[in-house]
Each structure stands twice: as structure tokens, then as C-alpha cells.
Design an enzyme around this catalytic site. Structure first.
Site, short mmCIF file in Angstrom:
data_model
loop_
_atom_site.label_atom_id
_atom_site.label_comp_id
_atom_site.label_asym_id
_atom_site.label_seq_id
_atom_site.Cartn_x
_atom_site.Cartn_y
_atom_site.Cartn_z
N LYS A 60 3.31 -8.28 -0.05
CA LYS A 60 1.88 -7.48 0.40
C LYS A 60 0.39 -9.20 0.54
CE LYS A 60 1.91 -4.12 -2.84
NZ LYS A 60 1.60 -2.97 -4.06
N PHE A 113 -7.48 3.39 -8.99
CA PHE A 113 -6.86 2.56 -8.69
C PHE A 113 -7.48 2.26 -6.89
CE2 PHE A 113 -3.39 4.72 -9.32
CZ PHE A 113 -2.61 4.43 -8.21
N THR A 118 6.66 -2.66 -11.73
CA THR A 118 5.14 -2.36 -11.65
C THR A 118 4.30 -3.73 -11.58
OG1 THR A 118 4.72 0.01 -10.33
CG2 THR A 118 3.00 -1.15 -10.59
N ASN A 137 0.77 -7.20 -7.06
CA ASN A 137 1.92 -7.24 -7.90
C ASN A 137 3.24 -7.62 -7.11
OD1 ASN A 137 1.75 -4.87 -6.60
ND2 ASN A 137 3.09 -3.60 -8.21
N HIS A 165 5.98 -3.93 -1.97
CA HIS A 165 6.14 -2.59 -2.44
C HIS A 165 7.41 -1.88 -2.28
CE1 HIS A 165 5.27 2.12 -1.44
NE2 HIS A 165 5.76 1.94 -0.04
#
Length: 139
Positions: A11, A59, A93, A114, A117
Site C-alpha cells: 500500500k 471505513f 489487520t 497497514n 493487502h
């Protein structure tokens, strides 16, 4: 044991930290082979479509915004039980709950930022891989 494929995304937060190589090293040490890879900057429509499964969750808007804030590194991993193995390497997570030595424990800042993925099952993996890669882009 089954040879599987799974989609992995590094990410924007982890790309910005310049830890792609360290993350790739963890995949390889776990016996996962990188059989396709590309760096791109997701558009808002791409992120909305990719994460559409979450569109009714509170979210979702923040997730789309986060995933479009900078480039991502997308790869297909292959190996024995690749889906579970990748999820173990990623960690929980929430990085505060992730085991030491996992990607999220070492590189993630928050439950939102985080770092990575990973596909959560065989069907999801097929769909996610097809979303980003044509068959002739996978080796």
C-alpha cells in the site's frame, strides 16, 4: 499441499517508506515466488471498484482515499498454500495486534495505513488477480 496464487498489494504508506525490497524478501524467504508485479497509482474509480465489497462499511471512503494517495506495488505470489502463508507473513489487520516479525508489525502505522493487502481466499484471489493482471502478464 496445493500450489496457489494470491494477490498482494504493498500500500501507499509502505511504498512511501521505501520498504518494497524488504517486503519482497519476506515473500521469498517464505517460499513464495513473485510471478507478476507492477507499480501503479490507483485512480479513484479503480480503488472504488476493487474495494466495492466494502462499499457499505463506514471505513470505505477513507480506504479509497488512502489507496489513491500514492503509488502501490501489486504482485501475484505463487507457492504452497500461498494465500494462508501470505496472510501469516502480513500479520493482523491492526498492526498493534500483529505478531512481531510480521510485515504489519514492522512497517504499518495504523489499522488504516497497514502496509499490505492480501487475498483472503481462493475465489477472491482469482478475482483480484484478474482485476490487475491479464493472463499473459503472469509468469
Amino acid at each position: 499441499m496445493a500450489i496457489e496464487r494470491t494477490l498482494s498489494i504493498i500500500k501507499p504508506d509502505a511504498v512511501a517508506k521505501n520498504v518494497i525490497g524488504q517486503i519482497y524478501s519476506r515473500f521469498e524467504k517464505a517460499g513464495l515466488k513473485i510471478i507478476a508485479a507492477k507499480m501503479c497509482h490507483l485512480s479513484k474509480p479503480q480503488a472504488e471498484k476493487f474495494y466495492a465489497v466494502h462499499k457499505d462499511r463506514p471505513f470505505y471512503p477513507d480506504l479509497v482515499k488512502f489507496m489513491t494517495q500514492g503509488p502501490v506495488m501489486i504482485q501475484v505470489l505463487e507457492g504452497e498454500n500461498a494465500i494462508v502463508k501470505n496472510r501469516e507473513i502480513m500479520g493482523a489487520t491492526n498492526p498493534k495486534e500483529a505478531l512481531p516479525g510480521t510485515i504489519r508489525a514492522d512497517f504499518a502505522d495504523s489499522i488504516d495505513a497497514n502496509a499490505v493487502h492480501g487475498s483472503d481466499g481462493p475465489e477472491t484471489a482469482k478475482e483480484e488477480i484478474a482485476f490487475f493482471f491479464k493472463p499473459d502478464e503472469i509468469f
